[in-house]
Enzyme design. Structure first.
Site: not given
Ligand SMILES: NC(=O)c1ccc[n+]([C@@H]2O[C@H](COP(=O)([O-])OP(=O)(O)OC[C@H]3O[C@@H](n4cnc5c(N)ncnc54)[C@H](OP(=O)(O)O)[C@@H]3O)[C@@H](O)[C@H]2O)c1
Ligand SMILES: *[C@@H]1O[C@H](CO)[C@@H](O)[C@H](O)[C@H]1NC(C)=O
Ligand SMILES: *[C@@H]1O[C@H](CO)[C@@H](O)[C@H](O)[C@H]1NC(C)=O
Ligand SMILES: *[C@@H]1O[C@H](CO)[C@@H](O)[C@H](O)[C@H]1NC(C)=O
Length: 292
Positions: A92-93, A120, A170, A183, A185, A187, A218
């Protein structure tokens, strides 16, 4: 106004011409043949498709994600498709020690590294932000901090190979949308960090390219589930998306826009920002940071 007309406008036009011209090289699948490539988040979705595209091009493929069983399947399919070699290491990252050790092990197994594809993300659902601080922290750690840790660990190998870092981001990492604040933030953070070190590499002559991938919607299972009943989108196919990411990385492009409308892609490409970064750099004394 006279100043703008006399100097800024011609500079801007020159800059744009350079910007679009420089992105116009030809891609050949042989560019990836025998290359040693890592793909994170490769058990499903776009990451899985990138592993298959790389396998077809004859690359050495190393994949990671948390679920061992799916990674095993991805690896055997990569071998069927013609990968020079294919391996996985599960973990896990969320765990930065795993991230660091993963790169060391991957490098040893493949005997070097040419391309690091960071893809990921922690699971995300669309909701009003409701004070979930722990979820903000987790998003920043998995979606951002681990990317930094992985890059730091991989840099010595990438310097040796004149390699590439490919960062999957994204549209939400370029413009603000509701319901995905944590999310978004994470990116935006990727853009700030990796665009900044790209400039450092350029000034200090580190020949490692950094490609930021700005993806629209996507058709991965995860994304389709997350937006269902909330966003009307026009999703693009994940296999084509995977190929475009690999192309941009191989061509060492700074940014690639995929499945954004042409207008949006042009505006998000933000020539204003690029121009200001170019001007701003001129007021820096970078000489003292260059040691050769
Ligand atoms: N799909 C879209 O519409 C879209 C749009 C814009 C940008 N993107 C970007 O494209 C990338 C891929 O998206 P996707 O739709 O293909 O996602 P996906 O299908 O959900 O895949 C996510 C991958 O990350 C892995 N993962 C999740 N949590 C992890 C953790 N804690 N540690 C390590 N690995 C973890 C998952 O495997 P395990 O669960 O087995 O760990 C899986 O392999 C992301 O960076 C995303 O932000 C996607
Ligand atoms: C992520 O997945 C975990 C475990 O499946 C779940 O408990 C959690 O609520 C999910 N978080 C989000 C934001 O979807
Ligand atoms: C990397 O690039 C340098 C010049 O920038 C070149 O001398 C060297 O041979 C290259 N190394 C590899 C492995 O391509
Ligand atoms: C950097 O590496 C790439 C890929 O090996 C090579 O094509 C390019 O010439 C190198 N650039 C410089 C300035 O050394």
């Amino acid at each position: 106004m006279a100043f703008v007309k006399k100097y800024l406008l011609p500079l801007w036009v020159l800059f744009l011409a350079y910007y679009f011209y420089s992105a116009n090289e030809e891609f050949r699948p042989e560019m990836l043949k025998g290359k040693k490539v890592i793909v994170t988040g490769a058990s499903k979705g776009i990451g899985e498709e990138m592993a298959y595209q790389l396998a077809k091009m004859g690359a050495h493929v190393m994949v990671t994600a948390r679920s061992k069983e799916t990674l095993q399947k991805v690896v055997s399919h990569c071998l069927e498709l013609g990968a020079a070699s294919a391996h996985y290491i599960a973990g896990t990252m969320e765990d930065m020690t795993f991230a660091e050790q993963f790169i060391a092990k991957a490098g040893k197994l493949m005997g070097g590294l040419d391309m690091l594809i960071l893809n990921h993300i922690t699971n995300t659902s669309m909701n009003l932000f409701n004070n979930e601080i722990d979820y903000v922290r987790k998003s920043m750690e998995v979606n951002f901090l681990s990317y930094v840790v992985l890059s730091v660990a991989a840099l010595p190998m990438l310097k040796q190979s004149n390699g590439s870092i490919v960062v999957v981001s994204s549209t939400a990492g370029k413009i603000a949308n509701p319901l995905i604040a944590p999310y978004s933030a994470s990116k935006f953070a990727l853009d700030g960090f990796f665009s900044s070190i790209r400039t450092e590499y350029s000034v200090t002559k580190v020949n490692v390219s950094i490609t930021l991938c700005v993806l629209g919607l996507i058709n991965t299972e995860t994304a389709m589930k997350a937006i269902s009943g909330i966003v009307d989108g026009n999703p693009a196919p994940k296999d084509e998306c995977a190929l475009e990411i690999i192309k941009a990385g191989a061509l060492r492009q700074e940014e690639v826009y995929y499945n954004n409308s042409p207008w949006l892609a042009f505006l998000l490409g933000n020539p204003g920002r690029k121009f200001m970064e170019f001007l701003s750099l001129r007021s820096y004394n970078m000489d003292k940071f260059i040691n050769n």
